[in-house]
Write a protein that holds these residues in place. Structure first.
Motif, PDB file in Angstrom:
ATOM      1  N   PRO A   1      -5.342  32.260 -13.647  1.00  0.00           N
ATOM      2  CA  PRO A   1      -6.691  32.016 -12.981  1.00  0.00           C
ATOM      3  C   PRO A   1      -7.391  30.530 -13.475  1.00  0.00           C
ATOM      4  N   GLU A   2      -7.016  30.355 -14.702  1.00  0.00           N
ATOM      5  CA  GLU A   2      -7.759  28.950 -15.032  1.00  0.00           C
ATOM      6  C   GLU A   2      -7.040  27.776 -14.734  1.00  0.00           C
ATOM      7  N   TYR A   3      -6.115  27.839 -13.809  1.00  0.00           N
ATOM      8  CA  TYR A   3      -5.249  26.922 -13.221  1.00  0.00           C
ATOM      9  C   TYR A   3      -5.762  26.829 -11.849  1.00  0.00           C
ATOM     10  N   THR A   4      -6.620  27.453 -11.477  1.00  0.00           N
ATOM     11  CA  THR A   4      -7.281  27.190 -10.264  1.00  0.00           C
ATOM     12  C   THR A   4      -8.021  25.795 -10.181  1.00  0.00           C
ATOM     13  N   ALA A   5      -7.778  24.949  -8.987  1.00  0.00           N
ATOM     14  CA  ALA A   5      -8.241  23.550  -9.076  1.00  0.00           C
ATOM     15  C   ALA A   5      -7.732  22.870  -7.947  1.00  0.00           C
ATOM     16  N   VAL A   6      -8.263  21.539  -7.638  1.00  0.00           N
ATOM     17  CA  VAL A   6      -7.419  20.771  -6.476  1.00  0.00           C
ATOM     18  C   VAL A   6      -6.587  20.081  -7.301  1.00  0.00           C
ATOM     19  N   TYR A   7      -5.396  19.920  -6.878  1.00  0.00           N
ATOM     20  CA  TYR A   7      -4.231  18.976  -7.424  1.00  0.00           C
ATOM     21  C   TYR A   7      -3.952  18.016  -6.717  1.00  0.00           C
ATOM     22  N   TYR A   8      -4.104  16.688  -7.466  1.00  0.00           N
ATOM     23  CA  TYR A   8      -3.806  15.372  -6.905  1.00  0.00           C
ATOM     24  C   TYR A   8      -2.419  14.764  -7.308  1.00  0.00           C
ATOM     25  N   CYS A   9      -1.768  14.207  -6.468  1.00  0.00           N
ATOM     26  CA  CYS A   9      -0.566  13.505  -6.679  1.00  0.00           C
ATOM     27  C   CYS A   9      -1.144  11.965  -6.943  1.00  0.00           C
ATOM     28  N   ASN A  10      -0.483  11.328  -7.846  1.00  0.00           N
ATOM     29  CA  ASN A  10      -0.831   9.923  -8.275  1.00  0.00           C
ATOM     30  C   ASN A  10       0.258   9.234  -8.533  1.00  0.00           C
TER      31      ASN A  10
ATOM     32  N   THR B   1      -0.891   7.574 -17.919  1.00  0.00           N
ATOM     33  CA  THR B   1      -0.808   8.319 -19.204  1.00  0.00           C
ATOM     34  C   THR B   1      -2.274   9.067 -19.135  1.00  0.00           C
ATOM     35  N   ALA B   2      -2.494   9.735 -20.237  1.00  0.00           N
ATOM     36  CA  ALA B   2      -3.513  10.502 -20.380  1.00  0.00           C
ATOM     37  C   ALA B   2      -4.880   9.871 -20.203  1.00  0.00           C
ATOM     38  N   THR B   3      -4.820   8.369 -20.431  1.00  0.00           N
ATOM     39  CA  THR B   3      -5.935   7.769 -20.607  1.00  0.00           C
ATOM     40  C   THR B   3      -5.974   6.662 -19.243  1.00  0.00           C
ATOM     41  N   MET B   4      -4.871   6.763 -18.539  1.00  0.00           N
ATOM     42  CA  MET B   4      -4.998   5.529 -17.571  1.00  0.00           C
ATOM     43  C   MET B   4      -4.184   6.362 -16.299  1.00  0.00           C
ATOM     44  N   ASN B   5      -4.735   6.209 -15.312  1.00  0.00           N
ATOM     45  CA  ASN B   5      -3.950   7.037 -14.045  1.00  0.00           C
ATOM     46  C   ASN B   5      -3.591   5.616 -13.007  1.00  0.00           C
ATOM     47  N   GLY B   6      -2.511   6.194 -12.485  1.00  0.00           N
ATOM     48  CA  GLY B   6      -1.919   4.994 -11.491  1.00  0.00           C
ATOM     49  C   GLY B   6      -3.157   4.728 -10.208  1.00  0.00           C
ATOM     50  N   ARG B   7      -2.663   3.685  -9.452  1.00  0.00           N
ATOM     51  CA  ARG B   7      -3.514   3.102  -8.596  1.00  0.00           C
ATOM     52  C   ARG B   7      -3.863   3.877  -7.302  1.00  0.00           C
TER      53      ARG B   7
ATOM     54  N   GLN C   1       0.879  -1.155  -0.116  1.00  0.00           N
ATOM     55  CA  GLN C   1      -0.096  -0.073  -0.127  1.00  0.00           C
ATOM     56  C   GLN C   1       0.742   1.177   0.178  1.00  0.00           C
ATOM     57  N   VAL C   2       0.349   2.219  -0.747  1.00  0.00           N
ATOM     58  CA  VAL C   2       1.162   3.259  -1.032  1.00  0.00           C
ATOM     59  C   VAL C   2       0.263   4.823  -0.541  1.00  0.00           C
ATOM     60  N   GLN C   3       1.057   5.328   0.305  1.00  0.00           N
ATOM     61  CA  GLN C   3       0.202   6.585   0.996  1.00  0.00           C
ATOM     62  C   GLN C   3       0.873   7.752   0.229  1.00  0.00           C
TER      63      GLN C   3
ATOM     64  N   GLY D   1       5.533   3.705   1.961  1.00  0.00           N
ATOM     65  CA  GLY D   1       4.994   2.178   1.809  1.00  0.00           C
ATOM     66  C   GLY D   1       5.333   2.234   0.156  1.00  0.00           C
ATOM     67  N   GLY D   2       5.118   1.072  -0.096  1.00  0.00           N
ATOM     68  CA  GLY D   2       5.391   0.526  -1.492  1.00  0.00           C
ATOM     69  C   GLY D   2       6.897   0.711  -2.368  1.00  0.00           C
ATOM     70  N   ALA D   3       6.718   0.554  -3.492  1.00  0.00           N
ATOM     71  CA  ALA D   3       8.066   0.612  -4.082  1.00  0.00           C
ATOM     72  C   ALA D   3       7.930   1.837  -4.858  1.00  0.00           C
ATOM     73  N   PHE D   4       8.277   2.999  -4.365  1.00  0.00           N
ATOM     74  CA  PHE D   4       8.130   4.162  -4.902  1.00  0.00           C
ATOM     75  C   PHE D   4       9.017   4.352  -6.225  1.00  0.00           C
ATOM     76  N   ASN D   5      10.364   3.974  -6.032  1.00  0.00           N
ATOM     77  CA  ASN D   5      11.017   3.706  -7.199  1.00  0.00           C
ATOM     78  C   ASN D   5      10.764   3.215  -8.615  1.00  0.00           C
ATOM     79  N   LEU D   6       9.875   2.320  -8.226  1.00  0.00           N
ATOM     80  CA  LEU D   6       9.371   1.545  -9.423  1.00  0.00           C
ATOM     81  C   LEU D   6       8.201   2.360 -10.132  1.00  0.00           C
ATOM     82  N   PHE D   7       7.609   3.177  -9.458  1.00  0.00           N
ATOM     83  CA  PHE D   7       6.507   3.965 -10.077  1.00  0.00           C
ATOM     84  C   PHE D   7       6.545   5.158 -10.822  1.00  0.00           C
ATOM     85  N   ALA D   8       5.654   5.232 -11.785  1.00  0.00           N
ATOM     86  CA  ALA D   8       5.609   6.739 -12.394  1.00  0.00           C
ATOM     87  C   ALA D   8       4.666   7.310 -11.425  1.00  0.00           C
ATOM     88  N   MET D   9       5.044   8.654 -11.323  1.00  0.00           N
ATOM     89  CA  MET D   9       4.382   9.628 -10.534  1.00  0.00           C
ATOM     90  C   MET D   9       3.774  10.769 -11.522  1.00  0.00           C
TER      91      MET D   9
END
Length: 120
Positions: A87-96, A102-108, A1-3, A26-34
């Motif tokens: 101003p159009e960059y206003t948003a909630v930013y999430y780490c993944n 990819t643009a069509t597939m997010n990480g777990r 599990q990764v937090q 947690g998890g294998a951070f160095n193996l992951f794309a971020m």
């Protein structure tokens, strides 16, 4: 599990800068794309920037030349330097995090998000 825990959001004036951080445990951070995603009110979540486990980067067209993603494997952290904010960059930013992002597939794995507000 990764937090994943994001930090660094806030209120900034147009043209200003912010640096977001994401700390992983947690998890294998160095193996992951971020990746960094953002979601503005009433809009779908979109991929902003991604960095592979080998350091290759890719950006959404809307932020190229303004945002820089980087990672520190020793600290298990990923960063998003945001310059010339609009101003159009206003948003909630999430780490993944995940084996593939990819643009069509997010990480777990997702962080809880950090609010970025660009306003005068």
């Amino acid at each position: 599990q990764v937090q994943l825990v994001e930090s660094g959001g806030g209120l900034v004036q147009p043209g200003g800068s912010l640096r977001l951080s994401c700390a992983a445990s947690g998890g294998a951070f160095n193996l992951f794309a971020m990746g960094w995603y953002r979601q503005a009110p009433g809009k779908q979540r979109e991929l902003v920037a991604v960095i592979t486990n080998s350091g290759d980067t890719n950006y959404a067209d809307s932020v190229k030349g303004r945002f820089t993603i980087s990672r520190d494997k020793a600290k298990k952290a990923v960063y998003l330097q945001m310059n010339s904010l609009k101003p159009e960059y206003t948003a909630v930013y999430y780490c993944n995090a995940g084996l593939t992002i990819t643009a069509t597939m997010n990480g777990r794995y997702w962080g809880q998000g950090t609010q970025v507000t660009v306003s005068s």
